[in-house]
Design a protein around this motif. Structure first.
Motif, PDB file in Angstrom:
ATOM      1  N   LEU A   1       0.833  -1.202   0.000  1.00  0.00           N
ATOM      2  CA  LEU A   1       0.000   0.000   0.000  1.00  0.00           C
ATOM      3  C   LEU A   1       0.870   1.256   0.000  1.00  0.00           C
ATOM      4  CD1 LEU A   1      -2.826  -0.903   2.550  1.00  0.00           C
ATOM      5  CD2 LEU A   1      -3.045  -0.649   0.086  1.00  0.00           C
ATOM      6  N   GLY A   2       1.921   1.223   0.814  1.00  0.00           N
ATOM      7  CA  GLY A   2       2.862   2.342   0.825  1.00  0.00           C
ATOM      8  C   GLY A   2       3.544   2.509  -0.522  1.00  0.00           C
ATOM      9  N   LEU A   3       3.917   1.401  -1.133  1.00  0.00           N
ATOM     10  CA  LEU A   3       4.521   1.454  -2.471  1.00  0.00           C
ATOM     11  C   LEU A   3       3.567   2.117  -3.463  1.00  0.00           C
ATOM     12  CD1 LEU A   3       6.141  -2.105  -2.645  1.00  0.00           C
ATOM     13  CD2 LEU A   3       7.375   0.070  -2.607  1.00  0.00           C
ATOM     14  N   ALA A   4       2.286   1.737  -3.378  1.00  0.00           N
ATOM     15  CA  ALA A   4       1.296   2.323  -4.280  1.00  0.00           C
ATOM     16  C   ALA A   4       1.180   3.824  -4.065  1.00  0.00           C
ATOM     17  CB  ALA A   4      -0.061   1.646  -4.065  1.00  0.00           C
ATOM     18  N   LEU A   5       1.180   4.249  -2.801  1.00  0.00           N
ATOM     19  CA  LEU A   5       1.107   5.681  -2.509  1.00  0.00           C
ATOM     20  C   LEU A   5       2.342   6.405  -3.033  1.00  0.00           C
ATOM     21  CD1 LEU A   5      -0.199   8.126  -1.126  1.00  0.00           C
ATOM     22  CD2 LEU A   5       0.950   7.431   0.997  1.00  0.00           C
ATOM     23  N   GLY A   6       3.512   5.825  -2.827  1.00  0.00           N
ATOM     24  CA  GLY A   6       4.742   6.443  -3.308  1.00  0.00           C
ATOM     25  C   GLY A   6       4.765   6.600  -4.817  1.00  0.00           C
ATOM     26  N   VAL A   7       4.342   5.558  -5.531  1.00  0.00           N
ATOM     27  CA  VAL A   7       4.297   5.628  -6.995  1.00  0.00           C
ATOM     28  C   VAL A   7       3.279   6.674  -7.442  1.00  0.00           C
ATOM     29  CG1 VAL A   7       3.717   4.335  -9.083  1.00  0.00           C
ATOM     30  CG2 VAL A   7       5.057   3.250  -7.287  1.00  0.00           C
ATOM     31  N   LEU A   8       2.140   6.734  -6.751  1.00  0.00           N
ATOM     32  CA  LEU A   8       1.115   7.724  -7.082  1.00  0.00           C
ATOM     33  C   LEU A   8       1.658   9.138  -6.919  1.00  0.00           C
ATOM     34  CD1 LEU A   8      -1.950   7.854  -7.838  1.00  0.00           C
ATOM     35  CD2 LEU A   8      -2.397   8.132  -5.397  1.00  0.00           C
TER      36      LEU A   8
ATOM     37  N   GLY B   1       8.475   3.394  -2.856  1.00  0.00           N
ATOM     38  CA  GLY B   1       7.640   3.569  -4.039  1.00  0.00           C
ATOM     39  C   GLY B   1       7.903   4.880  -4.747  1.00  0.00           C
ATOM     40  N   ALA B   2       8.144   5.950  -3.979  1.00  0.00           N
ATOM     41  CA  ALA B   2       8.422   7.251  -4.584  1.00  0.00           C
ATOM     42  C   ALA B   2       9.764   7.255  -5.297  1.00  0.00           C
ATOM     43  CB  ALA B   2       8.385   8.340  -3.512  1.00  0.00           C
TER      44      ALA B   2
END
Length: 214
Positions: free
Chosen positions: A8-15, A130-131
């Motif tokens: 979930l954190g990875l998804a937020l970072g990529v977003l 993720g970011a």
């Protein structure tokens, strides 16, 4: 739960990277805001340069459910002002789902506190990673904002399985969501919470009257 927060954190970072925001915004948001679903909304609010009043109102509407979490979260087991302050700050949906379950009745305050610390570390670490790696993820990858909804769905299903004798509660929640979707699709979350809270209060009053009459 930590392994669930990591993607979930990875998804937020990529977003955040796909929104052309600096990578450190992911670290700062997850460390200081630490509000899960609101952080996904915060990306769009920042991009739209929304007024602070709008940001504050949105944060209140999305996170007002935490007021009800505090009623049954075992904060009295956590000792020390600093520890209690952090435990209050880190009271997320996932932490509440674990700490309010029957398996947590024997957990010490230290275990509860470290559970929250490690959950935030997973969240901060996942978002930062993720970011930093977001530039290698193509813009054609969509649906990252749905990751948190998927986790909430899993938590809801687990709660239903643990409380099979309380089926009216998830039914009321589902009906509230459907009614909010039909009546106010643009304000689904606050309207659904309002309807659900009103339904729970009405059921409580009805049950109390039947008990008093008996």
């Amino acid at each position: 739960m930590g392994l669930g927060l990591l993607p979930l954190g990875l998804a937020l970072g990529v977003l955040i990277t796909q929104a052309r925001l600096p990578w450190w915004f992911a670290s700062l948001s997850t460390a200081v805001v630490y509000a899960g679903s609101f952080e996904f909304l915060l990306v769009s609010l920042v991009l739209a340069a929304a007024p602070l009043a709008t940001v504050a109102l949105t944060a209140f509407l999305v996170n007002v459910r935490h007021v009800f979490y505090a009623l049954s979260f075992p904060l009295e087991r956590v000792h020390g002002r600093l520890a209690r302050a952090y435990s209050t700050f880190a009271l997320t949906d996932e932490a509440y789902a674990l700490a309010a379950g029957p398996q947590a009745r024997s957990w010490s305050g230290a275990r509860l506190l470290w559970l929250q610390v490690f959950m935030q570390l997973y969240w901060v670490g996942g978002a930062t990673t993720g970011a930093l790696l977001g530039s290698v993820v193509p813009d054609s990858v969509t649906g990252l904002g749905f990751a948190l909804t998927a986790l909430f769905t899993v938590l809801a299903l687990d709660a239903v399985r643990e409380r099979r004798d309380d089926l009216p509660t998830p039914v009321l929640a589902l009906l509230s969501a459907l009614a909010a979707r039909l009546l106010c699709p643009g304000q689904l979350l606050p309207v659904a919470f309002t309807l659900f809270t009103a339904a729970l209060l009405a059921r409580h009053l009805a049950t109390s009257r039947r008990t008093s009459r008996a």
